[in-house]
Each structure stands twice: as structure tokens, then as C-alpha cells.
Enzyme design. Structure first.
Site, PDB file in Angstrom:
ATOM      1  N   ASP A  34       0.833  -1.199   0.000  1.00  0.00           N
ATOM      2  CA  ASP A  34       0.000   0.000   0.000  1.00  0.00           C
ATOM      3  C   ASP A  34       0.868   1.248   0.000  1.00  0.00           C
ATOM      4  OD1 ASP A  34      -2.844   1.226   0.633  1.00  0.00           O
ATOM      5  OD2 ASP A  34      -1.418   2.214   1.968  1.00  0.00           O
TER       6      ASP A  34
ATOM      7  N   GLU B 123       9.474  -9.222  12.220  1.00  0.00           N
ATOM      8  CA  GLU B 123       8.862  -9.376  13.543  1.00  0.00           C
ATOM      9  C   GLU B 123       7.347  -9.211  13.474  1.00  0.00           C
ATOM     10  OE1 GLU B 123       8.285  -6.730  17.534  1.00  0.00           O
ATOM     11  OE2 GLU B 123      10.312  -6.786  16.706  1.00  0.00           O
ATOM     12  N   ASN B 124       6.894  -8.126  12.839  1.00  0.00           N
ATOM     13  CA  ASN B 124       5.466  -7.834  12.842  1.00  0.00           C
ATOM     14  C   ASN B 124       4.662  -8.804  11.984  1.00  0.00           C
ATOM     15  OD1 ASN B 124       6.015  -5.692  14.520  1.00  0.00           O
ATOM     16  ND2 ASN B 124       6.012  -4.170  12.898  1.00  0.00           N
TER      17      ASN B 124
ATOM     18  N   TYR C 294       2.712  10.415  -0.678  1.00  0.00           N
ATOM     19  CA  TYR C 294       3.779  10.036   0.243  1.00  0.00           C
ATOM     20  C   TYR C 294       5.123  10.503  -0.327  1.00  0.00           C
ATOM     21  CZ  TYR C 294       0.348   6.855   2.400  1.00  0.00           C
ATOM     22  OH  TYR C 294      -0.758   6.324   3.011  1.00  0.00           O
TER      23      TYR C 294
ATOM     24  N   SER D  30      -1.821   2.273  10.996  1.00  0.00           N
ATOM     25  CA  SER D  30      -1.364   2.570  12.360  1.00  0.00           C
ATOM     26  C   SER D  30      -1.891   1.594  13.409  1.00  0.00           C
ATOM     27  CB  SER D  30      -1.749   3.999  12.753  1.00  0.00           C
ATOM     28  OG  SER D  30      -0.990   4.435  13.856  1.00  0.00           O
ATOM     29  N   PRO D  31      -1.813   0.276  13.163  1.00  0.00           N
ATOM     30  CA  PRO D  31      -2.269  -0.689  14.173  1.00  0.00           C
ATOM     31  C   PRO D  31      -1.418  -0.663  15.439  1.00  0.00           C
ATOM     32  CG  PRO D  31      -1.092  -1.825  12.419  1.00  0.00           C
ATOM     33  CD  PRO D  31      -1.273  -0.405  11.962  1.00  0.00           C
TER      34      PRO D  31
ATOM     35  N   SER E 131     -10.513   6.142   2.013  1.00  0.00           N
ATOM     36  CA  SER E 131      -9.713   6.214   3.236  1.00  0.00           C
ATOM     37  C   SER E 131     -10.209   7.360   4.109  1.00  0.00           C
ATOM     38  CB  SER E 131      -8.229   6.434   2.892  1.00  0.00           C
ATOM     39  OG  SER E 131      -7.445   6.565   4.079  1.00  0.00           O
TER      40      SER E 131
ATOM     41  N   ALA F  23      -0.300   2.180  16.639  1.00  0.00           N
ATOM     42  CA  ALA F  23      -0.449   3.561  17.136  1.00  0.00           C
ATOM     43  C   ALA F  23       0.866   4.326  17.012  1.00  0.00           C
ATOM     44  CB  ALA F  23      -0.958   3.576  18.574  1.00  0.00           C
TER      45      ALA F  23
END
Length: 336
Positions: free
Chosen positions: A49, A294-295, A54, A206-207, A152, A209
Site C-alpha cells: 500500500d 517481527e510484525n 507520500y 497505524s495498528p 480512506s 499507534a
């Protein structure tokens, strides 16, 4: 990596999606950005995405270069249109037919592809008739430049109106891309129920935050050097709302829950948004390849109901739930 259908379409996307807001073309060098994209591919992430705004179009170019040589049919590439781009002239912004048509061509050129899988209205344009916007999107789909359309940070009412027009025009509006995390749940009251009714999924940004839910920001302590909170190119302003001791102290209460589940704090945060069955994907960003790896491990994690309850108890009243925050944060007029 697990995959989910996007809305009521037949399109499947990776439930962990790689996004390059605030990183590619801005916070990190291009070679690091490319390594982050390679790490995403190595983890089985197929969905990427971005947006034309950007880094003022540079992020799209970096992503297009990083994906060069990959089998296009095996990827899902999303981009967006609305915010000012280029020299930021009077028609270089918004959702007019002129800006949309010029923007899709620029995005395809920078992404080095003939089409995007999803083309999204980055915000609602109060100064252009919605009929004009949706007709332009429909024409782009018919031209084969986008397969599906999404929005969005639209309110529930705006989503309903856009969906109705899309149906009249014979195209599929299948997604909404809002901010959503343990701390920011404003879509739960109106946007998610409306989306469920209409067959629309959330692709949430932004999961974690803005990094606050990693636990690295400590109450009463200076922000870590090199963290998003020190980034004056946009990161610092987006994270500011969470940087108070009450929020940070509550976040630290999540650590024992993450430890018991064998997860990092970041993995817990990403897995938490994916427990919502209206969420098709969580967008993760990264400034280092290790963060991607990691994520991505949050994919497939199922958090027990007891742990979900304890998360709510730990965070208490610092959670923002007001559905009016979506409209409150929306631009009243086009940005110049």
C-alpha cells in the site's frame, strides 16, 4: 502468511500488508527501503500500500523500483489520490476528474505497472460533486487501470453514498482504509457496522499507534532518539496525541499479556486489530527489515477472549471511541 477476502469481492490479500507512508523517500534511504520490501516478500506478504502524496510521489517510485522483476500477477498493489502532489498547483489536489485522471497515470508510471489492484480516495473531497469523483473512478476501472476502488478516512454516511453511486456505475467499492488500533477505535461505532452491511472491508493503518503500542515510549521519560516522535517530517505530529503519561502508563500494562501469549508488544497490537472480522488487513511500515519480519509473525495469531478482555481493562478510558473523530479529522477544504 494468511490471506483474507477484501470486502465482498473475490480478491484475496495478505492480512499483513506492507505500507510505505513516512518511510520510503523520507525517513529511510532507498536501499534500506528496498530491503524492507524484500523482507516483506520473504515473509509471504503480497500486498503493498502506498499513495501518490507520500514523500510527494517519491514513495511510489521507490516501491515500484523495489518490486521490479516480481511476477505482477502475484502481487496486490494499492495506491491513493487526493492530497497535493507535484508543484501543488490549484488542480494538483482533490478528487476532481482532472486530478484523478492525471494522478492514476502518474502513479502507474512511478509504480512501473499497467494497473493497480485497488485505487483509493485518500480523503473525501467536499469541493467536488461526489458524482464526478465516482464517475472518474468508474472510468479508470473500465479502462483497466484499476481493478477495484476504495476510500480512506471517510465517514459512514460518505461510504454509504459512495457505495450507492459505485453500484449505479457498475463498479465495486470494496474497502475502507481508516486508522485503527487498541487505542484508536473510532470506526467501531459507525464505520464498521455500515461496512459490514455493504460488503466493505477495512484495511487499517497505524495498528501499533505510530509505535506507541510497542511499549518503547516510557511514561516520564524522554522519547527515544531516532524514534518516530523525533521525526519532524510528519512522524512527530502524528504520534503526539498518544504521548502523555496516562496513555503510556496504561500501555505498559499490556506487557504481561503479551509475554503470556509469547508475543512482542507490536505483535500483540497487530494481532489485536486482526481479531475484528471486518478487518481484511493491517498495514505495517518499517524503517528496518527486522521490523517487517517481527510484525509479520502476527499473522494467524488468535488472541483468547480472556486476553482481549484484559487488554480492555488495562487500557481503560484512554481508548478513543468517539465516531465523530473521523469527521473531525477530515479536511474541510482541499489542502493547497
Amino acid at each position: 502468511m494468511e490471506f483474507r477476502y477484501l470486502g465482498n469481492s473475490g480478491l484475496k490479500i495478505s492480512e499483513i500488508t506492507y505500507g510505505n507512508w513516512l518511510t520510503h523517500g523520507s525517513q529511510v534511504e532507498n536501499d534500506v527501503a528496498t530491503r524492507c520490501v524484500r523482507a516483506a516478500l520473504d515473509e509471504g506478504i503480497t500486498t503493498f500500500d502506498t499513495a501518490d502524496a507520500y514523500a510527494n510521489t517519491v514513495a511510489e517510485s521507490v516501491l515500484g523500483e523495489a518490486l521490479k522483476g516480481e511476477r505482477r500477477e502475484s502481487l496486490e498493489i494499492f495506491t491513493k489520490v487526493y492530497w497535493p502532489t507535484g508543484p501543488k498547483g490549484p488542480n494538483d489536489t482533490g478528487l476532481s476528474r482532472k486530478h484523478i485522471m492525471e494522478s492514476i497515470n502518474g502513479s502507474l508510471r512511478r509504480l512501473q505497472t499497467d494497473y493497480v489492484d485497488l485505487y483509493q480516495a485518500h480523503r473525501y473531497d467536499t469541493e467536488t460533486p461526489l458524482e464526478e469523483t465516482m464517475q472518474a473512478f468508474a472510468d479508470i476501472v473500465r479502462a483497466g487501470k484499476a481493478l477495484y476502488i476504495g476510500v480512506s478516512e471517510w465517514t459512514a454516511d460518505q461510504i454509504r453514498q459512495g457505495h450507492a453511486l459505485a453500484r449505479e456505475l457498475g463498479v465495486q467499492l470494496i474497502s475502507s482504509q481508516p486508522q485503527y488500533s487498541m487505542l484508536w477505535r473510532v470506526i467501531e461505532g459507525e464505520v464498521i457496522p455500515t461496512s459490514r452491511e455493504l460488503g466493505i472491508s477495512q484495511i487499517v493503518w497505524s495498528p501499533i499507534a505510530q509505535g506507541v503500542l510497542t511499549g518503547k515510549y516510557q511514561p516520564g521519560q524522554p522519547v527515544p532518539e531516532g524514534s518516530r516522535a523525533t521525526d519532524e517530517k510528519g512522524g512527530a505530529s502524528t504520534i503526539a496525541r498518544f504521548l502523555n503519561d496516562d496513555v503510556l502508563e496504561r500501555v505498559q500494562r499490556l506487557r504481561p499479556i503479551a509475554d503470556e501469549l509469547g508475543l512482542t508488544m507490536a505483535q500483540l497490537a497487530v494481532a489485536w486489530v486482526l481479531q475484528n472480522d471486518n478487518v481484511a488487513a493491517a498495514i505495517i511500515g518499517a524503517s528496518r527489515p527486522e521490523q517487517v519480519s517481527e510484525n509479520a509473525k502476527a499473522s494467524g495469531v488468535r488472541i483468547p477472549q480472556d486476553a482481549m478482555r484484559r487488554i480492555d481493562e488495562a487500557l481503560g478510558d484512554v481508548v478513543e471511541r468517539d465516531p465523530g473523530k473521523t469527521a473531525e479529522g477530515a479536511p474541510r477544504t482541499r489542502a493547497a
